[in-house]
Design a protein around this motif. Structure first.
Motif, short mmCIF file in Angstrom:
data_model
loop_
_atom_site.label_atom_id
_atom_site.label_comp_id
_atom_site.label_asym_id
_atom_site.label_seq_id
_atom_site.Cartn_x
_atom_site.Cartn_y
_atom_site.Cartn_z
N ALA A 84 35.56 47.14 30.46
CA ALA A 84 34.71 48.31 30.73
C ALA A 84 35.42 49.11 31.70
O ALA A 84 35.02 50.72 31.26
N ALA A 85 36.30 49.18 32.17
CA ALA A 85 36.99 50.00 33.70
C ALA A 85 38.50 50.70 33.15
O ALA A 85 39.06 51.56 33.73
N ARG A 86 38.77 49.55 31.77
CA ARG A 86 40.33 50.28 31.36
C ARG A 86 41.30 49.77 32.48
O ARG A 86 41.69 50.74 32.83
N GLN A 87 41.34 48.28 33.10
CA GLN A 87 41.79 48.44 34.28
C GLN A 87 42.29 47.18 34.02
O GLN A 87 41.70 45.97 33.61
N ILE A 88 43.47 46.66 34.34
CA ILE A 88 43.58 45.22 34.57
C ILE A 88 44.20 44.57 35.79
O ILE A 88 44.55 45.87 36.95
N THR A 89 44.53 43.36 36.54
CA THR A 89 45.16 43.13 37.65
C THR A 89 46.13 42.29 37.74
O THR A 89 46.16 41.45 36.95
N VAL A 90 47.37 43.04 38.29
CA VAL A 90 48.96 42.28 38.12
C VAL A 90 48.86 41.29 39.85
O VAL A 90 48.58 41.69 40.96
N ALA A 91 49.43 40.21 39.92
CA ALA A 91 49.37 39.50 40.84
C ALA A 91 50.46 40.00 42.44
O ALA A 91 51.15 40.47 41.61
N ALA A 92 50.26 39.00 43.33
CA ALA A 92 51.44 39.80 44.20
C ALA A 92 52.81 38.89 43.93
O ALA A 92 52.32 37.93 43.28
N ILE A 93 53.69 39.25 44.27
CA ILE A 93 54.51 38.33 44.00
C ILE A 93 55.43 38.13 45.43
O ILE A 93 55.45 38.93 46.68
N THR A 100 55.08 37.96 51.30
CA THR A 100 54.26 39.39 50.37
C THR A 100 55.55 40.30 49.79
O THR A 100 55.58 41.33 50.72
N VAL A 101 56.17 40.27 48.74
CA VAL A 101 56.97 40.82 47.83
C VAL A 101 56.69 42.34 48.19
O VAL A 101 56.78 43.64 48.01
N LEU A 102 55.56 41.77 47.06
CA LEU A 102 54.95 43.24 46.01
C LEU A 102 53.77 42.48 46.67
O LEU A 102 52.94 41.70 45.94
N PRO A 103 52.32 43.74 46.54
CA PRO A 103 51.13 43.15 47.21
C PRO A 103 50.58 43.34 45.75
O PRO A 103 51.15 43.51 44.26
N GLU A 104 49.32 42.47 45.63
CA GLU A 104 48.22 42.67 44.25
C GLU A 104 48.25 43.86 43.66
O GLU A 104 48.35 45.69 44.72
N ARG A 105 48.39 44.49 42.39
CA ARG A 105 47.87 45.83 41.96
C ARG A 105 46.97 46.01 41.43
O ARG A 105 46.51 44.90 40.34
N CYS A 106 46.64 47.07 41.07
CA CYS A 106 44.99 47.33 39.68
C CYS A 106 46.27 48.49 38.70
O CYS A 106 46.83 49.60 39.41
N ILE A 107 46.12 47.90 37.76
CA ILE A 107 46.74 49.37 36.51
C ILE A 107 46.09 50.01 35.83
O ILE A 107 45.04 49.10 34.89
N GLY A 108 45.40 51.16 35.40
CA GLY A 108 44.57 51.58 34.78
C GLY A 108 45.45 52.05 33.53
O GLY A 108 46.27 51.98 32.93
N TYR A 109 44.11 52.39 32.37
CA TYR A 109 44.94 51.91 30.68
C TYR A 109 43.77 52.60 30.40
O TYR A 109 43.08 52.83 30.33
N GLU A 110 45.00 53.81 29.00
CA GLU A 110 43.99 54.31 27.43
C GLU A 110 43.68 52.97 27.19
O GLU A 110 42.99 52.63 25.57
#
Length: 432
Positions: A84-93, A100-110
């Protein structure tokens, strides 16, 4: 983070789409998400497992590919989708130490493309998950190779010291392309290994390879002539092939087929695939095998802006049957979506015709010198049987065409020459 086109999964189809789209639209509009740092062509994993291909030479860095092809690379595994929000979640590394090398991230898309491939389907066979290795990824192939090296070392020491002559029993479950290619590659490699420190072993007598297949013949989806030629080549290489058998249980030292047992030191599961389990948690429509259900234009049913391709997508052909999970299907679907997105970006009308799978035939590798297969003609149902050196060259060309799609013509040519020279300056198998 935000991108117009987000592709999840850097396998054959997903990476080709990211590279081709990135070269046209640039890194601000194209993003690739993958849980690994480098790419390897999945059909070559049997060579990695046998040690005839070095992943440290073969692997292509996603960061390098992103830089050269004009897309943005995001390292991490997708864990959630908010359509609905057109967004995915990517896990932390995290590092091995838990940092924690990379935090959890949220990515919006069309537009989102799911291209996460497949994983092994054990069909509920007891012990299959615990006592087998499946060639799903590079780490699986490397684990098999290192385990085989340890077993060969132990067997050679036992035979050399006259403590026993047990040898090594390799059982491959599944007589499809992966199982057949691995069996042939292992037989060729076992002969090479005996020349590099395992001289006490006889490659045929002491490295015993058994291939188990549930269907009446190996390579069941391919024409009978291809199957027959493949069986003949396996028999000539001293590989035991058992068809019409159903594995009922797997233990640490044997594979059971009803009352019959086959001794095993190492077992490979190549008997079936299914979609990754996390797809069922995303709120997308899925089929019985877990694949995402897509419409004719590869858009996920009832979910605007989300598409799927490759093994993780259930796409029905004109005959109403699912498109087979092959690299050529993922390649064709990537090109179809490339045209779809380029039309969107340029403000053109969408494609009129839905995606249609075209079967160009199949080739099966039998080591570094020969292959067999069938090539589909322009006439419906007509095919040519090919084998030997010509078929091998065509098989190699498929790998080069994939590299051309992600590296370009000049770099692919340079890479091919470099590998030719490296193979003549190093051992024929990886020994460490």
């Amino acid at each position: 983070m935000q991108s117009k086109y987000v592709i999840v999964g850097g396998g054959a189809g997903g990476l080709e789409l990211a590279c081709k789209l990135g070269r046209k639209l640039g890194p601000q509009q194209v993003m690739l998400v993958d849980s690994r740092l480098y790419h390897i062509w999945k059909p070559s994993l049997h060579e990695v497992a046998a040690g005839t291909l070095d992943i440290h030479q073969e692997g292509l860095s996603y960061q390098m590919l992103a830089h050269d092809n004009g897309f943005t690379y995001v390292y991490g595994a997708m864990t959630a989708l908010d359509s609905a929000a057109r967004q995915i979640t990517v896990a932390a590394i995290t590092s091995e130490g838990g940092e924690t090398v990379l935090p959890e991230r949220c990515i919006g898309y069309e537009s989102l493309v799911m291209a996460v491939g497949s994983t092994s389907n054990y069909f509920g066979v007891p012990g299959a998950a615990e006592h087998t290795i499946s060639l799903n990824a590079t780490e699986d192939a490397e684990r098999f190779r290192l385990t085989l090296l340890k077993l060969l070392t132990r067997a050679a020491l036992q035979k050399g010291s006259q403590q026993g002559a047990e040898g090594v029993d390799v059982v491959i479950i599944g007589g499809g392309a992966t199982g057949v290619e691995l069996a042939a590659e292992l037989r060729e490699a076992s002969g090479v290994y005996t020349s590099y420190g395992f001289g006490h072993l006889d490659p045929i007598r002491d490295v015993r390879i058994t291939l188990l297949e549930g269907a009446p013949r190996i390579l069941a989806p391919l024409p009978e002539r291809v199957s027959g030629a493949a069986l003949k080549l396996l028999n000539e290489r001293g590989i035991k092939v058992v068809t019409d058998c159903r594995v009922t249980a797997i233990a640490h030292d044997h594979v059971a087929v009803g009352a019959q047992t086959y001794p095993s030191d190492i077992v490979v599961w190549a008997a079936g695939i299914k979609a990754p389990g996390f797809l069922a948690t995303l709120g997308l429509p899925t089929a019985k095998g877990g694949q995402i259900e897509v419409e004719g234009k590869l858009q996920v049913k009832g979910v605007p802006g989300v598409y799927a391709l490759g093994d993780c997508a259930q796409c029905l052909g004109a005959d109403g049957k699912p498109v087979p999970p092959r690299a050529q299907a993922a390649h064709q679907q990537a090109d179809y979506l490339l045209e779809t997105f380029l039309r969107q970006a340029r403000g053109k009308a969408p494609q009129d015709k839905p995606y249609e799978y075209r079967d160009y035939g199949s080739l099966v590798s039998f080591g570094q010198s020969t292959s067999v297969g069938s090539l589909m003609g322009s006439l419906r149902g007509f095919s040519w049987f090919v084998e030997g050196f010509f078929a091998r060259m065509m098989y190699v060309s498929l790998h080069l065409l994939h590299h051309q799609a992600v590296l370009g013509t000049i770099r692919t040519g340079v890479l091919a020459v470099a590998r030719f020279l490296v193979k003549r300056a190093t051992p024929l198998v990886k020994l460490h």
